[in-house]
Motif scaffolding. Structure first.
Motif, PDB file in Angstrom:
ATOM      1  N   PHE A  42       8.939  -3.156 -12.409  1.00 31.74           N
ATOM      2  CA  PHE A  42       8.091  -4.102 -12.466  1.00 31.74           C
ATOM      3  C   PHE A  42       8.500  -5.544 -12.228  1.00 31.74           C
ATOM      4  N   ARG A  43       7.687  -6.176 -11.193  1.00 31.95           N
ATOM      5  CA  ARG A  43       8.056  -7.703 -11.236  1.00 31.95           C
ATOM      6  C   ARG A  43       6.424  -8.141 -11.042  1.00 31.95           C
ATOM      7  N   PRO A  44       6.273  -9.346 -11.405  1.00 32.88           N
ATOM      8  CA  PRO A  44       4.916 -10.106 -11.004  1.00 32.88           C
ATOM      9  C   PRO A  44       4.979 -10.232  -9.596  1.00 32.88           C
ATOM     10  N   ILE A  45       3.959  -9.502  -8.842  1.00 34.37           N
ATOM     11  CA  ILE A  45       3.998  -9.901  -7.340  1.00 34.37           C
ATOM     12  C   ILE A  45       2.799 -10.538  -6.764  1.00 34.37           C
ATOM     13  N   CYS A  46       2.650 -10.924  -5.419  1.00 41.44           N
ATOM     14  CA  CYS A  46       1.646 -11.534  -4.929  1.00 41.44           C
ATOM     15  C   CYS A  46       1.527 -10.881  -3.591  1.00 41.44           C
ATOM     16  N   ILE A  47       0.272 -10.625  -2.975  1.00 41.13           N
ATOM     17  CA  ILE A  47      -0.072 -10.174  -1.715  1.00 41.13           C
ATOM     18  C   ILE A  47      -0.404 -11.372  -0.929  1.00 41.13           C
ATOM     19  N   LEU A  48       0.265 -11.433   0.318  1.00 42.50           N
ATOM     20  CA  LEU A  48       0.066 -12.604   1.088  1.00 42.50           C
ATOM     21  C   LEU A  48      -0.551 -11.928   2.389  1.00 42.50           C
ATOM     22  N   SER A  49      -1.235 -12.657   3.425  1.00 41.49           N
ATOM     23  CA  SER A  49      -1.718 -12.112   4.641  1.00 41.49           C
ATOM     24  C   SER A  49      -2.001 -13.222   5.430  1.00 41.49           C
ATOM     25  N   ASP A  50      -1.933 -12.918   6.769  1.00 45.06           N
ATOM     26  CA  ASP A  50      -2.311 -13.971   7.869  1.00 45.06           C
ATOM     27  C   ASP A  50      -3.957 -13.917   7.926  1.00 45.06           C
ATOM     28  N   TYR A  51      -4.528 -13.050   7.303  1.00 47.18           N
ATOM     29  CA  TYR A  51      -5.829 -12.752   7.351  1.00 47.18           C
ATOM     30  C   TYR A  51      -6.547 -14.200   6.902  1.00 47.18           C
ATOM     31  N   LYS A  52      -7.375 -15.132   7.516  1.00 53.15           N
ATOM     32  CA  LYS A  52      -7.763 -16.177   7.070  1.00 53.15           C
ATOM     33  C   LYS A  52      -8.680 -16.032   5.903  1.00 53.15           C
ATOM     34  N   GLU A  53      -9.380 -14.968   5.811  1.00 57.71           N
ATOM     35  CA  GLU A  53     -10.463 -15.020   4.596  1.00 57.71           C
ATOM     36  C   GLU A  53      -9.747 -14.402   3.292  1.00 57.71           C
ATOM     37  N   MET A  54      -8.364 -14.157   3.412  1.00 54.61           N
ATOM     38  CA  MET A  54      -7.813 -13.562   2.003  1.00 54.61           C
ATOM     39  C   MET A  54      -6.981 -14.570   1.646  1.00 54.61           C
ATOM     40  N   ALA A  55      -7.241 -14.970   0.486  1.00 56.94           N
ATOM     41  CA  ALA A  55      -6.468 -16.007  -0.385  1.00 56.94           C
ATOM     42  C   ALA A  55      -5.409 -15.383  -0.951  1.00 56.94           C
ATOM     43  N   LYS A  56      -4.166 -16.037  -1.374  1.00 54.34           N
ATOM     44  CA  LYS A  56      -3.155 -15.307  -1.925  1.00 54.34           C
ATOM     45  C   LYS A  56      -3.562 -14.722  -3.201  1.00 54.34           C
ATOM     46  N   TRP A  57      -3.186 -13.477  -3.493  1.00 55.23           N
ATOM     47  CA  TRP A  57      -3.541 -12.531  -4.714  1.00 55.23           C
ATOM     48  C   TRP A  57      -2.457 -12.090  -5.272  1.00 55.23           C
ATOM     49  N   CYS A  58      -2.413 -12.293  -6.715  1.00 57.68           N
ATOM     50  CA  CYS A  58      -1.238 -11.967  -7.619  1.00 57.68           C
ATOM     51  C   CYS A  58      -1.671 -10.837  -8.683  1.00 57.68           C
ATOM     52  N   ALA A  59      -0.710  -9.914  -8.871  1.00 53.87           N
ATOM     53  CA  ALA A  59      -0.960  -8.951 -10.144  1.00 53.87           C
ATOM     54  C   ALA A  59      -0.069  -9.331 -11.138  1.00 53.87           C
ATOM     55  N   GLN A  78      -1.301  -9.080   9.119  1.00 51.84           N
ATOM     56  CA  GLN A  78       0.098  -8.679   8.507  1.00 51.84           C
ATOM     57  C   GLN A  78      -0.304  -8.979   6.943  1.00 51.84           C
ATOM     58  N   PHE A  79       0.280  -8.002   6.165  1.00 51.00           N
ATOM     59  CA  PHE A  79       0.407  -8.139   4.717  1.00 51.00           C
ATOM     60  C   PHE A  79       1.452  -8.100   4.170  1.00 51.00           C
ATOM     61  N   VAL A  80       2.011  -9.148   3.199  1.00 50.51           N
ATOM     62  CA  VAL A  80       3.472  -8.924   2.676  1.00 50.51           C
ATOM     63  C   VAL A  80       3.220  -9.204   1.353  1.00 50.51           C
ATOM     64  N   MET A  81       4.164  -8.233   0.527  1.00 54.37           N
ATOM     65  CA  MET A  81       4.282  -8.309  -0.825  1.00 54.37           C
ATOM     66  C   MET A  81       5.354  -9.200  -1.470  1.00 54.37           C
ATOM     67  N   ILE A  82       5.222 -10.039  -2.152  1.00 56.42           N
ATOM     68  CA  ILE A  82       6.342 -10.981  -2.364  1.00 56.42           C
ATOM     69  C   ILE A  82       6.480 -11.164  -3.939  1.00 56.42           C
ATOM     70  N   ASP A  83       7.723 -11.579  -4.619  1.00 58.50           N
ATOM     71  CA  ASP A  83       7.934 -11.752  -5.943  1.00 58.50           C
ATOM     72  C   ASP A  83       7.248 -12.996  -6.167  1.00 58.50           C
ATOM     73  N   LYS A  84       6.459 -12.964  -7.079  1.00 51.94           N
ATOM     74  CA  LYS A  84       5.897 -14.149  -7.686  1.00 51.94           C
ATOM     75  C   LYS A  84       6.579 -15.562  -7.919  1.00 51.94           C
ATOM     76  N   GLU A  85       7.774 -15.192  -8.585  1.00 54.48           N
ATOM     77  CA  GLU A  85       8.692 -16.155  -9.100  1.00 54.48           C
ATOM     78  C   GLU A  85       9.670 -16.413  -7.988  1.00 54.48           C
ATOM     79  N   THR A  86      10.245 -15.525  -7.390  1.00 55.63           N
ATOM     80  CA  THR A  86      11.438 -15.909  -6.309  1.00 55.63           C
ATOM     81  C   THR A  86      10.844 -16.215  -4.950  1.00 55.63           C
ATOM     82  N   HIS A  87       9.537 -15.596  -4.771  1.00 56.53           N
ATOM     83  CA  HIS A  87       9.170 -15.609  -3.506  1.00 56.53           C
ATOM     84  C   HIS A  87       9.892 -15.013  -2.405  1.00 56.53           C
ATOM     85  N   GLN A  88      10.623 -14.128  -2.877  1.00 56.24           N
ATOM     86  CA  GLN A  88      11.508 -12.891  -1.878  1.00 56.24           C
ATOM     87  C   GLN A  88      10.541 -12.150  -1.404  1.00 56.24           C
TER      88      GLN A  88
END
Length: 116
Positions: A42-59, A78-88
């Motif tokens: 488990f890592r705190p993650i965020c979901i990012l997207s190039d969909y303009k209606e979707m804001a950055k969402w974090c779990a 496009q949807f991308v899952m990133i590490d919330k702390e390192t942005h990897q």
């Protein structure tokens, strides 16, 4: 892969459905999209997207493994899952929006009239 790079094999991102076909008269794709992920360890993650209606969402919670969105789109998203702390970037997936092809016109091979 570099020896000091963090292991990302325990992280997966998937969507359902994976593509949307637009109708001929309506070029916008409207659907309810379910984004699911595997986040181990488990890592705190965020979901990012190039969909303009979707804001950055974090779990923040390890119990959260999906997100449901109502989408209206004309192009691929496009949807991308990133590490919330390192942005990897841990994983990514794309929703494909495909326009419907025009129906092929069937040609009659016999004449419309008959002698018999």
């Amino acid at each position: 892969m570099a020896a000091n790079a963090p292991e990302t094999s325990g992280y997966e991102l998937s969507i359902s459905p994976e593509f949307c076909i637009t109708s001929e008269d309506e070029l916008t794709c409207e659907l309810t999209l379910v984004i699911e992920w595997k986040n181990e360890p488990f890592r705190p993650i965020c979901i990012l997207s190039d969909y303009k209606e979707m804001a950055k969402w974090c779990a923040e919670s390890a119990q959260t493994h999906s997100l449901t969105l109502d989408i209206k789109a004309t192009d691929d998203i496009q949807f991308v899952m990133i590490d919330k702390e390192t942005h990897q970037t841990l994983a990514g997936v794309k929703l494909k929006v495909t326009p419907a092809s025009e129906p092929k016109v069937r040609r009659r091979y016999r004449n419309p009239w008959s002698l018999f």
